[in-house]
Design an enzyme around this catalytic site. Structure first.
Site, short mmCIF file in Angstrom:
data_model
loop_
_atom_site.label_atom_id
_atom_site.label_comp_id
_atom_site.label_asym_id
_atom_site.label_seq_id
_atom_site.Cartn_x
_atom_site.Cartn_y
_atom_site.Cartn_z
N TYR A 61 3.00 9.41 0.31
CA TYR A 61 4.23 9.00 0.63
C TYR A 61 5.41 9.63 0.71
O TYR A 61 6.38 9.47 1.34
CB TYR A 61 4.35 7.83 1.38
N HIS A 113 -7.64 9.74 -2.37
CA HIS A 113 -6.88 9.98 -0.85
C HIS A 113 -8.02 9.99 0.64
O HIS A 113 -8.28 9.74 1.20
CB HIS A 113 -5.48 10.37 -1.54
N LYS A 147 -2.70 6.36 -4.61
CA LYS A 147 -3.55 6.87 -3.70
C LYS A 147 -3.41 8.21 -4.09
O LYS A 147 -1.81 8.41 -4.44
CB LYS A 147 -4.14 6.90 -2.48
N ASP A 205 1.15 -1.26 -0.31
CA ASP A 205 0.17 -0.16 -0.09
C ASP A 205 0.70 1.30 -0.07
O ASP A 205 1.35 1.30 0.66
CB ASP A 205 -0.74 -0.22 1.13
#
Ligand SMILES: NC(=O)C1=CN([C@@H]2O[C@H](COP(=O)(O)OP(=O)(O)OC[C@H]3O[C@@H](n4cnc5c(N)ncnc54)[C@H](OP(=O)(O)O)[C@@H]3O)[C@@H](O)[C@H]2O)C=CC1
Ligand SMILES: O=C1Nc2ccccc2C1=O
Length: 290
Positions: free
Chosen positions: A32, A92, A61, A27
């Protein structure tokens, strides 16, 4: 693959998870800042001959600053990762955020009042509809949502062409959200839990009621927290940078009904959310209309 600070170990950890601990679902997200490392780890794992791309399931996302150009956001993720497609792409958050830049940054611009600057010219439906195009052009094998409440899903389901495959939300015994899980399941949407340990520092592992159940099964509290979801038919994405924990987090036990009930009851009356983002909207559990 979310990490609040040091992200230097992510490639190594993802390779370890795939090759040594048997993980197949990774994931990640544009937010990120590590999709490059995820892509590299995937290529390295495939190069060993132990796993194929088809056996892996890579989720990303698109951040809501891309609310008017979700496909561009996904293109940045594809570029960073070097992957040809993602197995699953999620909106997201359901709340569009103001943005003037190409790269979708800053991720959390604020108004003078300190709240996140929302952009009301888009919404949770229009963002998802742009991902439907990415499903049709093959950049995403499946699409879904994240952090969507029941009202948000209800209005989305009236307008969408494809039912979201997944709704990824904060879920754990302190925030069981059974109404949301039951609603999603009844519509064919798979729930995924994030923050299974409560996020950074794993605060839920300190819970005594969970420790008691762990003792009964002679496993760690972390195993109980992950098994809780799997026993309820919810998928779960734990994070660890420590090899022994990456392996440990692959362990799941069958829970007796009475223990599942005890776990759900922990947060039933007073649910606790760890992921509090500074939106000027009501994040009231299960009843939110945002
Ligand atoms: N859709 C969304 O909006 C969101 C999605 N996510 C996704 O969910 C994932 C999981 O959430 P995350 O924030 O990472 O938080 P988690 O709830 O997975 O907790 C991570 C913390 O738990 C520790 N930990 C992990 N395994 C164990 C174990 N077996 N025993 C003791 N401690 C342990 C980790 O430390 P250490 O690394 O030192 O082991 C770290 O401090 C993210 O990485 C991200 O992919 C997260 C937030 C929001
Ligand atoms: O994916 C996410 N990880 C996070 C960690 C802290 C706050 C928000 C988020 C996300 O949206």
């Amino acid at each position: 693959t979310w990490s609040p600070d040091d992200r230097s170990q992510i490639r190594e950890c993802v390779e370890y998870a795939i090759l040594e601990a048997g993980y197949r679902h990774i994931d990640t997200a544009y937010l990120y800042g590590c999709e490059d490392q995820v892509g590299e780890a995937v290529r390295n794992a495939i190069a060993t001959g132990k796993v194929t791309r088809e056996e892996l399931f890579i989720t990303t996302k698109v951040w809501p600053t891309f609310h008017k150009r979700m496909e561009d956001g996904l293109d940045l993720s594809l570029k960073a990762s070097g992957l040809d497609y993602f197995d699953l792409v999620l909106v997201h958050w359901p709340i569009p955020v103001k943005c003037d830049s190409e790269d979708g940054k800053p991720f959390w611009p604020t108004n003078e009042d300190g709240y996140i600057a929302r952009d009301t010219s888009s919404n949770h439906i229009t963002m998802y509809q742009q991902l439907e195009k990415c499903l049709e052009n093959g950049k995403a094998k499946a699409i879904g949502v994240s952090n969507y409440s029941i009202p948000k899903l209800e209005s989305l389901l009236k307008e969408c062409k494809y039912v979201p495959a997944v709704n990824q939300c904060e879920l754990h015994p302190l925030l069981p959200r059974r109404d949301l899980c039951d609603f999603s399941t009844s519509k064919g949407i798979v729930m995924t839990s994030y923050f299974p340990f409560g996020g950074d520092g794993a605060p839920i592992l300190k819970n005594e009621a969970i420790a008691e159940i762990a003792e009964k099964y002679s496993v760690s509290s972390s195993t109980i927290l992950l098994s809780y979801h799997v026993n309820l038919g919810v998928s779960v994405v734990p994070k660890s940078f420590k090899p022994h924990r990456i392996k440990l987090n692959g362990k799941i036990v069958y829970l007796q009904k009475e223990d599942l009930k005890k776990l759900i009851d922990i947060g039933k009356e007073k649910p606790h959310r760890f992921n509090n983002i500074n939106y000027d909207v009501d994040l009231e559990f299960g009843k939110e209309d945002w």
